[in-house]
Design an enzyme around this catalytic site. Sequence first.
Site, short mmCIF file in Angstrom:
data_model
loop_
_atom_site.label_atom_id
_atom_site.label_comp_id
_atom_site.label_asym_id
_atom_site.label_seq_id
_atom_site.Cartn_x
_atom_site.Cartn_y
_atom_site.Cartn_z
N HIS A 280 0.85 -1.20 0.00
CA HIS A 280 0.00 0.00 0.00
C HIS A 280 0.88 1.24 0.00
O HIS A 280 1.93 1.29 0.64
CB HIS A 280 -0.96 0.02 1.20
N HIS B 240 0.93 5.10 0.99
CA HIS B 240 0.26 6.13 1.80
C HIS B 240 0.32 7.47 1.08
O HIS B 240 1.38 7.85 0.56
CB HIS B 240 0.98 6.33 3.14
P1 AMP Z 1 1.79 0.33 7.37
O1 AMP Z 1 2.25 0.58 8.77
O2 AMP Z 1 2.56 1.09 6.33
O3 AMP Z 1 1.70 -1.15 7.04
O4 AMP Z 1 0.34 0.94 7.28
C1 AMP Z 1 -0.83 0.24 7.50
C2 AMP Z 1 -1.93 1.26 7.52
O5 AMP Z 1 -3.16 0.60 7.30
C3 AMP Z 1 -2.05 1.99 8.87
O6 AMP Z 1 -1.93 3.40 8.63
C4 AMP Z 1 -3.43 1.59 9.36
O7 AMP Z 1 -4.08 2.63 10.03
C5 AMP Z 1 -4.14 1.21 8.07
N1 AMP Z 1 -5.22 0.27 8.23
C6 AMP Z 1 -5.19 -0.91 8.89
N2 AMP Z 1 -6.39 -1.54 8.78
C7 AMP Z 1 -7.18 -0.74 8.03
C8 AMP Z 1 -8.53 -0.82 7.57
N3 AMP Z 1 -9.32 -1.85 7.87
N4 AMP Z 1 -9.02 0.19 6.82
C9 AMP Z 1 -8.23 1.27 6.52
N5 AMP Z 1 -6.95 1.40 6.92
C10 AMP Z 1 -6.44 0.42 7.67
#
Ligand code: AMP
Length: 152
Positions: free
Chosen positions: A103, A105
Site C-alpha cells: 500500500h 500512503h
Molecule cells: P503500514 O504501517 O505502512 O503497514 O500501514 C498500514 C496502515 O493501514 C495503517 O496506517 C493503518 O491505520 C491502516 N489500516 C489498517 N487496517 C485498516 C482498515 N481496515 N481500513 C483502513 N486502513 C487500515
Amino acid sequence: MFLDPNCIFCKIVAGEAEASVVYQDKYVTVFMDIRPVVQGHTLVVPNIHSPDLSSLDQAHAQHMFTTALNIAQAIRASELKCEGINLFMADGGAAGQTVFHNHLHIIPRYIGDGFGLRFPVGYGEQPARAELDRTAANIAALMTTHQLNDRD
Ligand code: AMP
Ligand code: ZN
C-alpha cells in the site's frame, strides 16, 4: 486476480470489509486510512495480494503511483488542510510495515501537523565520496530489469 481471504486489504478490495472508498479500477483500490495521521490520509492498494515490494509487479506498481498523483492533486484541490504531501511505502516490518499487502500512503501535510520523520544520531554528516561511490556500485551491480508482468 489473487486475493488472500485472511488479508484485510484483500477483503476491502473485494468489497467484503468496510472501507471509505475513494476510487477503484481494474488495478487499484483507494480508500481512507482508518487511523489517519492527518485528515485526508489515503491508501492506494493493488487489487492483488502481494505482501511486499519484491512481489509487486510493474503494472500494479506503475498504476499505484499514477493513481497517487491523481489523488494528491484532488487532495490539494479539496477543502482539506494540505500545504504539502508525503508519499510513503513501508516494505517490511523493520520499515514500519504492519499490513502485509502493498500500500502507498498519501499523507497531506501542513506546518504544525505534528507528524515527521525522526533521524538517527549522526544524521547530516556527509560520507566521503568514495564511500558513496562504493555503495552506488554495490547497488548497481545487483540491479535487475523489472519485467512487465501483468497478472490480472
Ligand atoms: P503500514 O504501517 O505502512 O503497514 O500501514 C498500514 C496502515 O493501514 C495503517 O496506517 C493503518 O491505520 C491502516 N489500516 C489498517 N487496517 C485498516 C482498515 N481496515 N481500513 C483502513 N486502513 C487500515
Ligand atoms: Zn491482501
